[in-house]
Design a protein around this motif. Structure first.
Motif, PDB file in Angstrom:
ATOM      1  N   PHE A  59     -38.870  55.194  44.116  1.00 38.67           N
ATOM      2  CA  PHE A  59     -37.844  54.420  44.637  1.00 38.67           C
ATOM      3  C   PHE A  59     -38.034  53.884  46.019  1.00 38.67           C
ATOM      4  CE2 PHE A  59     -36.225  57.855  41.996  1.00 38.67           C
ATOM      5  CZ  PHE A  59     -35.283  57.108  40.801  1.00 38.67           C
ATOM      6  N   HIS A  60     -37.573  52.596  46.405  1.00 35.65           N
ATOM      7  CA  HIS A  60     -37.940  52.272  47.700  1.00 35.65           C
ATOM      8  C   HIS A  60     -36.674  52.428  48.607  1.00 35.65           C
ATOM      9  CE1 HIS A  60     -38.518  49.204  50.935  1.00 35.65           C
ATOM     10  NE2 HIS A  60     -39.923  49.590  50.299  1.00 35.65           N
ATOM     11  N   THR A  61     -36.929  52.779  49.782  1.00 38.27           N
ATOM     12  CA  THR A  61     -35.871  53.108  50.662  1.00 38.27           C
ATOM     13  C   THR A  61     -35.957  52.478  52.001  1.00 38.27           C
ATOM     14  OG1 THR A  61     -36.899  55.208  51.631  1.00 38.27           O
ATOM     15  CG2 THR A  61     -35.639  55.527  49.554  1.00 38.27           C
ATOM     16  N   GLU A  62     -35.368  52.012  52.563  1.00 33.45           N
ATOM     17  CA  GLU A  62     -35.566  51.307  54.126  1.00 33.45           C
ATOM     18  C   GLU A  62     -36.168  52.264  55.019  1.00 33.45           C
ATOM     19  OE1 GLU A  62     -31.992  49.566  55.643  1.00 33.45           O
ATOM     20  OE2 GLU A  62     -31.714  47.943  53.795  1.00 33.45           O
ATOM     21  N   GLN A  63     -35.627  53.544  54.835  1.00 28.61           N
ATOM     22  CA  GLN A  63     -36.261  54.550  55.971  1.00 28.61           C
ATOM     23  C   GLN A  63     -37.580  54.977  55.873  1.00 28.61           C
ATOM     24  OE1 GLN A  63     -33.545  57.610  56.592  1.00 28.61           O
ATOM     25  NE2 GLN A  63     -34.483  58.683  58.456  1.00 28.61           N
ATOM     26  N   PHE A  64     -37.989  55.072  54.433  1.00 26.51           N
ATOM     27  CA  PHE A  64     -39.329  55.918  54.249  1.00 26.51           C
ATOM     28  C   PHE A  64     -40.212  55.220  53.425  1.00 26.51           C
ATOM     29  CE2 PHE A  64     -36.046  59.158  55.236  1.00 26.51           C
ATOM     30  CZ  PHE A  64     -36.922  59.880  56.138  1.00 26.51           C
ATOM     31  N   GLY A  65     -39.760  53.969  53.046  1.00 26.30           N
ATOM     32  CA  GLY A  65     -40.602  53.124  51.893  1.00 26.30           C
ATOM     33  C   GLY A  65     -40.492  53.945  50.710  1.00 26.30           C
ATOM     34  N   TRP A  66     -41.610  53.854  50.092  1.00 22.30           N
ATOM     35  CA  TRP A  66     -41.429  54.230  48.530  1.00 22.30           C
ATOM     36  C   TRP A  66     -41.504  55.827  48.582  1.00 22.30           C
ATOM     37  CZ3 TRP A  66     -40.607  51.636  44.281  1.00 22.30           C
ATOM     38  CH2 TRP A  66     -40.995  50.173  44.412  1.00 22.30           C
ATOM     39  N   MET A  67     -40.473  56.558  47.799  1.00 25.30           N
ATOM     40  CA  MET A  67     -40.172  57.785  47.659  1.00 25.30           C
ATOM     41  C   MET A  67     -40.873  57.959  46.272  1.00 25.30           C
ATOM     42  SD  MET A  67     -38.673  59.350  50.491  1.00 25.30           S
ATOM     43  CE  MET A  67     -37.765  60.777  49.711  1.00 25.30           C
ATOM     44  N   VAL A  68     -41.662  59.117  45.930  1.00 22.10           N
ATOM     45  CA  VAL A  68     -42.064  59.336  44.917  1.00 22.10           C
ATOM     46  C   VAL A  68     -41.868  60.711  44.230  1.00 22.10           C
ATOM     47  CG1 VAL A  68     -44.281  59.504  43.428  1.00 22.10           C
ATOM     48  CG2 VAL A  68     -44.305  57.831  45.345  1.00 22.10           C
ATOM     49  N   LEU A  69     -41.085  60.820  43.103  1.00 23.89           N
ATOM     50  CA  LEU A  69     -40.922  62.082  42.432  1.00 23.89           C
ATOM     51  C   LEU A  69     -41.898  62.170  41.203  1.00 23.89           C
ATOM     52  CD1 LEU A  69     -38.269  60.882  43.832  1.00 23.89           C
ATOM     53  CD2 LEU A  69     -36.912  62.598  42.263  1.00 23.89           C
ATOM     54  N   SER A  70     -42.399  63.266  41.234  1.00 21.55           N
ATOM     55  CA  SER A  70     -43.273  63.767  40.023  1.00 21.55           C
ATOM     56  C   SER A  70     -42.734  65.120  39.390  1.00 21.55           C
ATOM     57  CB  SER A  70     -44.531  63.969  40.434  1.00 21.55           C
ATOM     58  OG  SER A  70     -45.552  63.169  41.020  1.00 21.55           O
ATOM     59  N   TYR A  71     -42.494  64.985  37.912  1.00 24.90           N
ATOM     60  CA  TYR A  71     -41.705  66.084  37.295  1.00 24.90           C
ATOM     61  C   TYR A  71     -42.924  66.888  36.500  1.00 24.90           C
ATOM     62  CZ  TYR A  71     -37.239  63.523  38.055  1.00 24.90           C
ATOM     63  OH  TYR A  71     -36.362  62.665  38.578  1.00 24.90           O
ATOM     64  N   PHE A  72     -42.620  68.214  36.393  1.00 30.41           N
ATOM     65  CA  PHE A  72     -43.465  69.104  35.653  1.00 30.41           C
ATOM     66  C   PHE A  72     -42.791  70.216  35.175  1.00 30.41           C
ATOM     67  CE2 PHE A  72     -44.169  69.866  39.896  1.00 30.41           C
ATOM     68  CZ  PHE A  72     -44.073  70.944  40.267  1.00 30.41           C
ATOM     69  N   ASN A  73     -43.416  71.110  34.269  1.00 29.30           N
ATOM     70  CA  ASN A  73     -42.949  72.302  33.627  1.00 29.30           C
ATOM     71  C   ASN A  73     -41.287  72.083  33.152  1.00 29.30           C
ATOM     72  OD1 ASN A  73     -45.182  73.730  34.357  1.00 29.30           O
ATOM     73  ND2 ASN A  73     -44.289  74.671  35.999  1.00 29.30           N
ATOM     74  N   ASN A  74     -41.144  70.776  32.670  1.00 32.42           N
ATOM     75  CA  ASN A  74     -39.748  70.416  32.021  1.00 32.42           C
ATOM     76  C   ASN A  74     -39.463  71.411  30.748  1.00 32.42           C
ATOM     77  OD1 ASN A  74     -39.135  68.016  34.049  1.00 32.42           O
ATOM     78  ND2 ASN A  74     -41.025  67.404  33.061  1.00 32.42           N
ATOM     79  N   VAL A  75     -38.242  71.734  30.818  1.00 34.39           N
ATOM     80  CA  VAL A  75     -37.850  72.400  29.661  1.00 34.39           C
ATOM     81  C   VAL A  75     -36.572  71.992  29.066  1.00 34.39           C
ATOM     82  CG1 VAL A  75     -37.124  74.762  28.493  1.00 34.39           C
ATOM     83  CG2 VAL A  75     -39.018  74.669  30.227  1.00 34.39           C
ATOM     84  N   VAL A  76     -36.440  71.789  27.816  1.00 37.34           N
ATOM     85  CA  VAL A  76     -34.931  71.289  27.269  1.00 37.34           C
ATOM     86  C   VAL A  76     -34.159  72.214  27.152  1.00 37.34           C
ATOM     87  CG1 VAL A  76     -34.053  70.165  25.370  1.00 37.34           C
ATOM     88  CG2 VAL A  76     -36.065  69.141  26.076  1.00 37.34           C
ATOM     89  N   GLY A  77     -33.030  72.403  27.765  1.00 37.83           N
ATOM     90  CA  GLY A  77     -32.128  73.493  27.913  1.00 37.83           C
ATOM     91  C   GLY A  77     -32.251  74.310  29.178  1.00 37.83           C
ATOM     92  N   ILE A  78     -31.048  75.007  29.280  1.00 35.27           N
ATOM     93  CA  ILE A  78     -30.866  75.770  30.675  1.00 35.27           C
ATOM     94  C   ILE A  78     -30.679  77.231  30.408  1.00 35.27           C
ATOM     95  CG2 ILE A  78     -29.270  76.045  32.598  1.00 35.27           C
ATOM     96  CD1 ILE A  78     -28.845  72.896  32.550  1.00 35.27           C
TER      97      ILE A  78
END
Length: 214
Positions: free
Chosen positions: A160-179
């Motif tokens: 996501f692009h932000t004015e304050q920080f430029g691009w913010m990058v999120l990387s997801y892992f170990n995803n599990v369906v359910g809680i």
């Protein structure tokens, strides 16, 4: 006639194989990392995600402007409320939360950039088929770019692009369906009587949680 039937089947197969916007499972848990283009922010977080109740829990550790922080926050979008939770001394801060809840998945207005295999396509089980999409952020302006799995609509990465920080990058892992523990998405027993703080600061939103001055 047989030739026409074969052609029709091939055409239907091609159309069926084209990636389409999708919605992620409504209950998920896992982990993610966040980093900023200007290298001021880095964070690792465990997350719990409930699209049905519009709730999100994040337990973070990271650095902001070379200072290390830990952070445990519960976001309740329907109540427009955020709880900052400190378990070791059983305290809470209750703050206003702004913005709408955006469920994980591909917005219908997003445009497909392309499809690729993460890993290898040489043999079964060696790679992961993913789709990358782009579009405009509805409430902040600027662009986003997101990658989800073709099967299951599981998040892989987001930028996501932000004015304050430029691009913010999120990387997801170990995803599990359910809680495994749904109670983690409710305020702890020492939180419900906490009064909402009156502050001159802007109400928190999702991305600000990773670069607040803790």
């Amino acid at each position: 006639m047989k030739l026409f039937a074969v052609f029709a089947c091939l055409l239907v197969g091609c159309l069926a194989g084209k990636p389409h916007p999708c919605s992620s499972p409504p209950l998920m848990s896992g982990a993610l990392t966040v980093s900023s283009q200007n290298e001021k922010v880095w964070a690792y977080a465990q997350y719990l995600y409930d699209a049905l109740g519009q709730r999100l829990r994040l337990k973070e550790i990271g650095t902001y402007e070379n200072k290390t922080f830990t952070y445990d926050v519960l976001l309740l979008y329907r109540e427009a409320t955020m709880y900052e939770i400190v378990k070791h001394n059983r305290t809470c801060k209750k703050k206003p939360l702004k913005g709408d809840f955006y469920p994980l998945g591909i917005p219908k207005t997003a445009s497909l950039l392309g499809q690729a295999v993460v890993g290898s396509s040489s043999g079964p089980g060696e790679g992961l088929l993913v789709n990358t999409w782009t579009g405009d952020q509805p409430d902040k302006g600027g662009k986003f770019m997101i990658t989800y799995t073709e099967f299951g609509c599981i998040p892989v990465s987001a930028a996501f692009h932000t004015e304050q920080f430029g691009w913010m990058v999120l990387s997801y892992f170990n995803n599990v369906v359910g809680i495994s523990d749904p109670g983690e998405l409710n305020p702890p027993d020492f939180c419900p009587d906490t009064e909402m703080e009156n502050s001159k600061e802007e109400p928190a939103d999702f991305l600000s949680l990773f670069f607040k001055k803790h």
